[in-house]
Scaffold this motif. Structure first.
Motif, PDB file in Angstrom:
ATOM      1  N   SER A  38      -0.391   3.754  -5.596  1.00  0.00           N
ATOM      2  CA  SER A  38       0.903   4.349  -5.968  1.00  0.00           C
ATOM      3  C   SER A  38       1.956   3.274  -6.222  1.00  0.00           C
ATOM      4  N   THR A  51       3.301  -1.016  -2.431  1.00  0.00           N
ATOM      5  CA  THR A  51       2.944  -2.284  -1.780  1.00  0.00           C
ATOM      6  C   THR A  51       3.156  -3.429  -2.765  1.00  0.00           C
ATOM      7  N   TYR A  94      -9.979   1.959  -1.365  1.00  0.00           N
ATOM      8  CA  TYR A  94      -9.002   0.913  -1.702  1.00  0.00           C
ATOM      9  C   TYR A  94      -9.546  -0.505  -1.499  1.00  0.00           C
ATOM     10  N   GLY A 153      -7.132   1.311   6.024  1.00  0.00           N
ATOM     11  CA  GLY A 153      -8.037   2.345   5.527  1.00  0.00           C
ATOM     12  C   GLY A 153      -9.296   2.526   6.360  1.00  0.00           C
TER      13      GLY A 153
HETATM   14  C1  LIG Z   1      -5.794   1.377   2.599  1.00  0.00           C
HETATM   15  C2  LIG Z   1      -4.886   1.411   1.420  1.00  0.00           C
HETATM   16  N1  LIG Z   1      -4.813   0.316   0.635  1.00  0.00           N
HETATM   17  C3  LIG Z   1      -4.034   0.283  -0.448  1.00  0.00           C
HETATM   18  C4  LIG Z   1      -3.277   1.373  -0.817  1.00  0.00           C
HETATM   19  C5  LIG Z   1      -2.435   1.270  -2.047  1.00  0.00           C
HETATM   20  O1  LIG Z   1      -1.099   1.045  -1.694  1.00  0.00           O
HETATM   21  P1  LIG Z   1       0.066   1.572  -2.653  1.00  0.00           P
HETATM   22  O2  LIG Z   1      -0.056   3.058  -2.662  1.00  0.00           O
HETATM   23  O3  LIG Z   1       1.298   1.081  -2.010  1.00  0.00           O
HETATM   24  O4  LIG Z   1      -0.167   1.014  -3.995  1.00  0.00           O
HETATM   25  C6  LIG Z   1      -3.306   2.537  -0.024  1.00  0.00           C
HETATM   26  C7  LIG Z   1      -2.522   3.743  -0.350  1.00  0.00           C
HETATM   27  O5  LIG Z   1      -2.647   4.426  -1.269  1.00  0.00           O
HETATM   28  C8  LIG Z   1      -4.134   2.555   1.123  1.00  0.00           C
HETATM   29  O6  LIG Z   1      -4.204   3.639   1.904  1.00  0.00           O
END
Ligand SMILES: Cc1ncc(COP(=O)(O)O)c(C=O)c1O
Length: 333
Positions: free
Chosen positions: A198, A201, A297, A327
């Motif tokens: 999303s 990060t 992820y 995760g």
């Molecule tokens: C374990 C994990 N890594 C990475 C992400 C990606 O992060 P972002 O949604 O901030 O791009 C998420 C969330 O969607 C996540 O739960």
């Protein structure tokens, strides 16, 4: 910009303290050795160990998204995600800690025997509203908020992934943390590899690049699902939003854009569906370093890192940081 000023601005922001910080930064010598003698130093930034509600990147983001001043009068937190959403897990845990109700709008069929994050959503006491597809989530969030208002409550709707300018501030803070742990060394770039979906990060890291005087830092974001151009645009806008919240000029975001690359070559057949490369990466991380990565992820991000190391994209003398975003619960789902 002046670091003391940046630290003071961040410290002055309203924030809910949830995370155990700083998270460790550790070397991955056995993974490096397995990849061959030309491989640069590899470290892992263990945001799986942010702690609260079983940790991960969402804890950092929710610290700013759920700042006490933003929750005044709230009776419920409402948010959305997939059945194995880490974001929904940490939001449900935060609602429990704050004494608020929690409703999760989850797409996909209701599991007969919930496992992993789906089980944790329920353990943390969230009420689940199931919708058939991702496309139905936004309307369902509004409906749930209306129902809560109709019953005399007030719902705070946390957008998908807490990927908002406030949420991104968690990763501005995180980049500052890495800066303290890994000082610049002349002629050695630091390549950060991180999972992205999303975009919050990545946005925080990007805003951080714009603020720190660290031209050695570069970010490779590995998409879990979203086309690279779309993800990049979303992250860029959120990075500017984060700088606005810090009352700082936003031009720096564009100026450091050449140090941010987004890749969508690890998505494979789609979100959560393993690829040969993500399965190999998960096995290497587990068996060479004792590190777990999840199929949604972090396995794909690790696969992206390994592919880029093999392709020689990162010179031997440089340094690589695999930013582990958590995760873990999904590993057992
Ligand atoms: C374990 C994990 N890594 C990475 C992400 C990606 O992060 P972002 O949604 O901030 O791009 C998420 C969330 O969607 C996540 O739960």
């Amino acid at each position: 910009m002046n670091l003391a000023d940046l630290r003071a601005r961040l410290a002055g922001l309203d924030r809910l303290h949830l995370a155990s910080l700083p998270t460790p930064l550790r070397p991955l010598p056995r993974l490096r050795a397995a990849l061959g003698p030309e491989t640069p130093e590899i470290r892992v930034k263990l945001d799986e160990e942010t702690g609260f509600g079983l940790g991960g990147n969402k804890v950092r983001k929710l610290e700013f998204e759920l700042a006490p001043g933003r929750l005044r009068g709230a009776t419920h937190l409402v948010t959305t995600g997939g059945p194995q959403s880490n974001h929904c897990r940490v939001t449900a845990a935060a609602a429990a800690k704050l004494g608020l109700g929690c409703v999760l709008v989850i797409n996909g069929p209701e599991p007969e025997a919930p496992t992993g994050n789906a089980r944790l959503h329920r353990i943390f006491g969230a009420r689940i509203r199931t919708v058939a597809s991702r496309a139905e989530r936004t309307a369902a969030l509004a409906e749930v908020a209306d129902e809560i208002a109709g019953a005399g409550g007030r719902a705070v709707v946390v957008p998908l992934g807490a990927s908002t300018p406030h949420g991104a501030l968690g990763y501005v803070q995180a980049l500052l943390e890495l800066h303290d742990q890994l000082p610049a060394e002349s002629d050695r770039a630091v390549h950060i590899v991180v999972s992205s979906s999303s975009g919050g990060t990545l946005a925080g890291l990007w805003a951080g690049l714009a603020l720190l005087d660290r031209p050695d830092l570069q970010v490779s974001a590995i998409s879990a699902d979203t086309p690279a151009l779309e993800l990049r645009e979303r992250a860029r806008a959120l990075a500017e939003g984060a700088l606005e919240l810090l009352q700082l000029p936003t031009e720096g975001v564009e100026a450091v854009g050449d140090r941010v690359e987004v890749f969508d070559d690890q998505v494979g057949e789609g979100y959560g569906l393993p690829t040969a490369a993500s399965e190999e990466a998960a096995e290497w991380m587990a068996r060479s370093e004792g590190i777990l990565v999840d199929r949604f992820y972090t396995a794909k991000a690790a696969a992206g890192m390994i592919a880029q190391l093999r392709s020689g994209r990162f010179p031997t003398g440089d340094r690589v940081v695999f930013w582990h975003t958590g995760g873990h619960p999904a590993v057992l789902a």
